[in-house]
Design a protein around this motif. Structure first.
Motif, short mmCIF file in Angstrom:
data_model
loop_
_atom_site.label_atom_id
_atom_site.label_comp_id
_atom_site.label_asym_id
_atom_site.label_seq_id
_atom_site.Cartn_x
_atom_site.Cartn_y
_atom_site.Cartn_z
N GLU A 37 0.06 -6.81 7.87
CA GLU A 37 0.54 -6.51 6.53
C GLU A 37 1.95 -7.05 6.31
OE1 GLU A 37 -1.75 -2.27 5.65
OE2 GLU A 37 0.09 -2.29 6.83
N ARG A 70 0.82 -1.22 0.00
CA ARG A 70 0.00 0.00 0.00
C ARG A 70 0.85 1.27 0.00
NH1 ARG A 70 0.07 2.24 5.06
NH2 ARG A 70 0.59 0.87 6.82
N LYS A 84 -5.89 -2.71 -1.19
CA LYS A 84 -6.78 -3.78 -1.66
C LYS A 84 -7.57 -3.39 -2.90
CE LYS A 84 -5.62 -6.39 1.79
NZ LYS A 84 -4.79 -7.61 1.59
N SER A 85 -7.19 -2.31 -3.58
CA SER A 85 -7.88 -1.94 -4.82
C SER A 85 -7.44 -2.88 -5.94
CB SER A 85 -7.56 -0.49 -5.20
OG SER A 85 -6.17 -0.33 -5.47
N GLU A 127 -3.79 -4.57 -6.67
CA GLU A 127 -3.67 -6.03 -6.68
C GLU A 127 -3.05 -6.52 -8.00
OE1 GLU A 127 -4.29 -8.19 -4.34
OE2 GLU A 127 -5.10 -6.82 -2.85
N GLU A 176 1.79 -10.73 5.68
CA GLU A 176 1.29 -10.99 4.33
C GLU A 176 2.42 -10.83 3.30
OE1 GLU A 176 -2.02 -9.25 1.13
OE2 GLU A 176 -1.88 -8.44 3.16
#
Length: 533
Positions: A123, A67, A75-76, A80, A126
């Motif tokens: 995050e 991000r 998460k757009s 992605e 991830e």
């Protein structure tokens, strides 16, 4: 149209096979190899030492996008997609371009995540999972033949001003990647990994003093074993220093900023000159490896122990400002060299380049535009096949001309030629062949017919119509002709519209066939390496 469709389908398939698969095989098949295989020093006293080297693959600055990378909402879909295609590129590069060299060691030089220091724990985990998947760490850790070493970067723990205030970020890194300052031995070479982000920090800081204590302890070990210094941030170089032929971007000048509160480092491009000289004097390396710059650079430092080469390796990602991503192959000697051997005999390197992903996408867009033009422009199909026919005819004429030069005359041209006798100055007679000047004859009937068709057609029709129906006034016929002329553009417009619709339907049909063949192929190639094996 069917031939054009088949041709475009094959062209698209070949382009996808190259851009999504074969281009990543080129380093191992063609453009790169282990440097020790090309050295004459591998053959000594009649013994071949070419296999007695430790092979190291050096990778740096993947900086997995998150991000913090782009001005996109978390998460757009756009973010992605950017993450996915960047991750796919690096995974292909690792599996298809680097692992086929069968390295003994994989060495990472830092900056694994883009926003590592400011990511939340969720995050960060991830991103850590993505990193493990891209570089297939599960497989490497299970393999007894490959070891992995890590070096921290500023995008992992931040600079001294940040990690001194947020020690939990450093602890989070060390839990997964290990110590920040350490040493290891490969073959007959010692590698010294230094946390460069803390070298120029406040000397009273615990994290900076810990790094310098490690460096001084290493300097106390006096032996003849060659050393390689590993630092994420490159060592000092004067502004506008030449970086050699592999550099593709402008030189980044020395820039450093400190906190006004405690003089800790907020940002820096290179290690300061003072710290650089002290590092070289204490560690006495024969080679320095660094990253951080995202572009390739090779320079030579002068220390009191002699010249030291530094190789800054470019980023392995195609989204980090370098059109030409790269990695390095390093060969470390694993046998004892005779006295007087040089550092080049101990350690050798080869910089290898990965496919230029941007050029591949530009070719895809160009091919897409060319496909639309060929399918939608009415004259293109005829034009392409006409050019192909002209090329075939040209080749055939060359063959016929060659046959004529060899004495194989297919046509008797003497029938349309005349011969003239010419005497030269020495009294010799020569026969000169000339084209016949016989006039062309036309029959009167043909002349009249052509003249009637070209000039007298409208008048003749009018006279015939009046003779057949004398009661019909001539002006009525004129009005009828004008009405037909008025109706003609409307009919032409309808025909043009039908032709356009027909052409669009044929183009849609061709595009559907091309997509039906190549979309499954693209999806197969896209996920072939992405799925865990």
């Amino acid at each position: 149209m069917w031939k054009i469709t088949v041709f475009l389908s094959i062209l698209w398939a070949l382009s996808l096979l190259y851009g999504e698969w074969f281009a990543f095989l080129m380093p191992s098949l063609w453009s790169c190899s282990w440097p020790h295989l090309h050295r004459q020093s591998s053959l000594m006293n009649g013994v071949d030492y070419s296999s007695n080297y430790v092979k190291v693959a050096v990778i740096t600055d993947p900086q997995l996008m998150d991000r913090t990378s782009l001005r996109l909402p978390p998460k757009s879909l756009a973010l992605e997609l950017a993450q996915f295609y960047t991750d796919v590129y690096m995974r292909r590069a690792f599996l298809s371009s680097i692992l086929p060299f069968n390295p003994d060691i994989v060495l990472f030089l830092g900056d694994y995540f883009d926003g590592g220091p400011i990511l939340s724990n969720e995050e960060w985990q991830e991103s850590w999972g993505r990193f493990r998947h891209i570089f297939d760490l599960n497989m490497l850790q299970q393999s007894a033949n490959v070891k992995v070493y890590y070096l921290d970067g500023n995008h992992d723990i931040g600079y001294a001003a940040f990690n001194s205030r947020m020690p939990e970020v450093t602890r989070r890194y060390e839990k997964e990647f290990g110590a920040r300052n350490y040493r290891f031995t490969l073959g007959r070479v010692n590698f010294i990994a230094v946390d460069a982000q803390t070298l120029d920090g406040n000397q009273q800081s615990n994290i900076t003093s810990a790094t310098w204590n490690f460096v001084r302890n290493v300097s106390k070990d006096v032996d003849s074993t060659p050393r390689v210094l590993l630092t994420h941030i490159p060592l000092y170089r004067p502004d506008s220093t030449s970086c050699g032929p592999h550099r593709s971007s402008p030189i980044i000048n020395q820039r450093i900023s400190r906190s006004a509160h405690d003089q800790d480092i907020l940002y820096q491009n290179y290690v300061t000159e003072k710290s650089t000289d002290e590092l070289l004097d204490l560690i006495r390396p024969v080679l320095v490896l660094s990253g951080h710059d995202h572009d390739q650079c090779t320079i030579t430092h002068m220390s009191k122990y002699g010249a030291v080469s530094e190789h800054t390796v470019g980023t392995v990602s195609w989204q980090q400002g370098n059109l030409y991503p790269s990695f390095m192959l390093l060969s470390a000697i694993n046998f004892t060299l005779p006295d007087g051997s040089s550092a080049e005999d101990t350690i050798s390197t080869h910089l290898c380049f990965l496919p230029v992903q941007l050029f591949i996408y530009i070719w895809y867009l160009s091919l897409f535009a060319m496909t639309l033009i060929i399918l939608l422009w009415p004259a293109n199909e005829v034009f392409i096949f006409r050019k192909f026919g002209e090329l075939t005819g040209y080749i055939r004429s060359l063959i016929n001309f060659s046959s004529f030069r060899n004495g194989m005359k297919e046509k008797n041209e003497d029938e349309n030629c005349e011969y003239e006798t010419i005497w030269d100055a020495e009294g010799n007679m020569h026969l000169i062949r000339k084209a016949s000047q016989a006039p062309k004859t036309y029959s009167d009937e043909r002349i009249l017919t052509e003249r009637g068709n070209a000039v007298m057609r409208s008048k003749a029709r009018k006279q015939i119509a009046q003779e057949l129906d004398p009661s019909t006034p001539s002006d009525v016929n004129i009005h009828v002709g004008i009405d037909n002329l008025v109706k003609l553009p409307t009919r032409t417009t309808k025909l043009t519209a039908k032709m356009v619709v027909w052409r669009l339907l044929r183009a849609f049909q061709a595009i559907t066939i091309i997509a039906a063949v190549n979309v499954p192929l693209y999806v197969l190639l896209l996920f072939k390496d992405w799925i865990d094996k």
